[in-house]
Design a protein around this motif. Sequence first.
Motif, short mmCIF file in Angstrom:
data_model
loop_
_atom_site.label_atom_id
_atom_site.label_comp_id
_atom_site.label_asym_id
_atom_site.label_seq_id
_atom_site.Cartn_x
_atom_site.Cartn_y
_atom_site.Cartn_z
N LEU A 70 0.47 -0.74 0.49
CA LEU A 70 -0.30 0.11 -0.29
C LEU A 70 0.84 1.38 -0.05
CD1 LEU A 70 -2.64 -1.09 2.82
CD2 LEU A 70 -3.08 -0.88 0.09
N ALA A 71 1.80 1.33 0.92
CA ALA A 71 2.83 2.47 1.13
C ALA A 71 3.58 2.71 -0.63
CB ALA A 71 4.00 2.16 1.42
N ASN A 72 3.66 2.11 -1.46
CA ASN A 72 4.27 1.73 -2.85
C ASN A 72 4.14 1.21 -3.92
OD1 ASN A 72 7.17 1.51 -2.22
ND2 ASN A 72 6.76 0.32 -0.37
N SER A 73 2.35 2.03 -3.63
CA SER A 73 0.96 1.74 -4.42
C SER A 73 1.00 3.27 -5.30
CB SER A 73 -0.08 1.29 -4.22
OG SER A 73 -1.29 1.60 -4.88
N LEU A 74 1.53 3.01 -7.29
CA LEU A 74 0.63 4.07 -7.28
C LEU A 74 -0.20 4.63 -8.31
CD1 LEU A 74 3.95 3.02 -8.94
CD2 LEU A 74 3.88 5.53 -7.51
N PRO A 75 -1.06 5.43 -8.70
CA PRO A 75 -2.25 5.80 -9.92
C PRO A 75 -1.39 5.46 -11.19
CG PRO A 75 -0.50 7.89 -9.79
CD PRO A 75 -0.01 6.27 -9.39
N LEU A 76 -1.42 3.69 -11.14
CA LEU A 76 -1.02 2.75 -11.57
C LEU A 76 -1.66 1.82 -12.56
CD1 LEU A 76 0.79 2.30 -15.06
CD2 LEU A 76 2.22 1.44 -12.94
N GLU B 282 -1.83 -0.44 -8.62
CA GLU B 282 -3.49 -0.09 -7.16
C GLU B 282 -3.88 -1.09 -7.72
OE1 GLU B 282 -6.48 3.44 -8.95
OE2 GLU B 282 -4.34 3.95 -8.01
N LYS B 283 -4.34 -1.61 -8.79
CA LYS B 283 -5.66 -1.89 -9.11
C LYS B 283 -5.12 -3.03 -10.29
CE LYS B 283 -9.35 -0.26 -8.12
NZ LYS B 283 -10.67 0.17 -9.08
N VAL B 284 -5.80 -4.04 -10.65
CA VAL B 284 -5.93 -4.63 -11.89
C VAL B 284 -7.37 -5.52 -12.30
CG1 VAL B 284 -5.11 -7.32 -13.21
CG2 VAL B 284 -3.43 -5.84 -11.64
N LEU B 285 -7.26 -4.92 -13.58
CA LEU B 285 -9.32 -5.76 -13.64
C LEU B 285 -8.46 -6.49 -15.30
CD1 LEU B 285 -10.32 -1.81 -14.35
CD2 LEU B 285 -10.39 -2.93 -12.53
N ARG C 241 -1.61 -9.44 -3.14
CA ARG C 241 -0.53 -8.14 -3.10
C ARG C 241 -1.60 -6.81 -3.45
NH1 ARG C 241 3.83 -9.11 -0.52
NH2 ARG C 241 4.54 -7.00 -0.14
N VAL C 242 -2.15 -7.26 -4.93
CA VAL C 242 -2.52 -6.12 -5.19
C VAL C 242 -4.48 -6.82 -5.80
CG1 VAL C 242 -1.77 -7.14 -7.54
CG2 VAL C 242 -2.79 -4.98 -7.40
N PRO C 243 -4.98 -5.90 -5.75
CA PRO C 243 -6.44 -6.01 -6.03
C PRO C 243 -6.69 -6.32 -7.34
CG PRO C 243 -6.34 -3.38 -4.82
CD PRO C 243 -5.49 -4.45 -4.84
#
Length: 318
Positions: A99-105, A131-134, A157-159
Amino acid sequence: KVVTIAKSKKFRDNHGKVLLEGHRLIKDALEAGAVPQTLFFSTVGHLKLLPEAQIKRASLVKVKFEDIKTWSDLVTPQGLLGIFSKPDPAKMSYPAAQLANSLPLLLICDNIRDPGNLGTLLRSAAGAGCEKVLLTKGCVDPWEPKVLRAGMGAHFRVPIIANLDWESVPTNLPAGIQVCVADNNDPAAPAGSTPVPRGAARAASAPGNPKAAVKSSPEAAPEHEDEEGAAIPELAAQHYYEDWAQAPVAVVIGGETHGLSPAARGLAASTGGKRLLIPVVPGVDSLNSAVAAAIVLFEGKRQLLWRHKQEDGKQKLP
């Protein structure tokens, strides 16, 4: 039942269950808040490696190692299997470091049908700090055992939002996002000139025909129509290392058989996105989709961090 969960997506969906195997994956799941229902183990020692508080909520069943070997599709099973409730990304507790290293990517997967590729894509997304995978409809189920193994814990680790139709993709994206697509066909290259840079995934096939082979040329597959004659929006093309990552940003990666869908290009066009090309040596086939995704995502990360440091007034990155 264990084997059915492993092999049947329909059963997993209908019963809301997934099967996890091995200490690392089960430990990651428990620490992220996934709910265990049943843990099968061949020796008590396997349980000692897991967080005690979390496994108390599960039914613990000791079985013969031979049974686990029968259920498992691994060559060398570890002797530990777990049936979990299908994780809900909204209820998960992802690692603090993630979460601390999450980017708007964000990463959008389009027609990724190979389990190993999807798992590697998820692992790259987690590593880059997405921050997310669709996952759109047409992608392989992320909870298939081969995807889980290739993901190496990325699922926790990632939604991951799966099984989306393209109409619902925008509702899962941040406001003001720009969507770029990884592609491999450069319409600006004149006929007979230096070979077109082949980038992205093998499946980011010529826009004129999503099912066309990668070797299709711009002349053979016009940019403005798909195979049914429907209009495909034009997108500006540039190399992946040029400036494109404006926060927030999403990257679409196509699979290696069906390629990028017209809907992916349409979404990119509607957000002012671009086609990102990865140039390789002429004559070399285009890159595997998971490799292409890693290259583009980590370049996006570099650009976002560089821009962030500029905005903070700090020294520019090299």
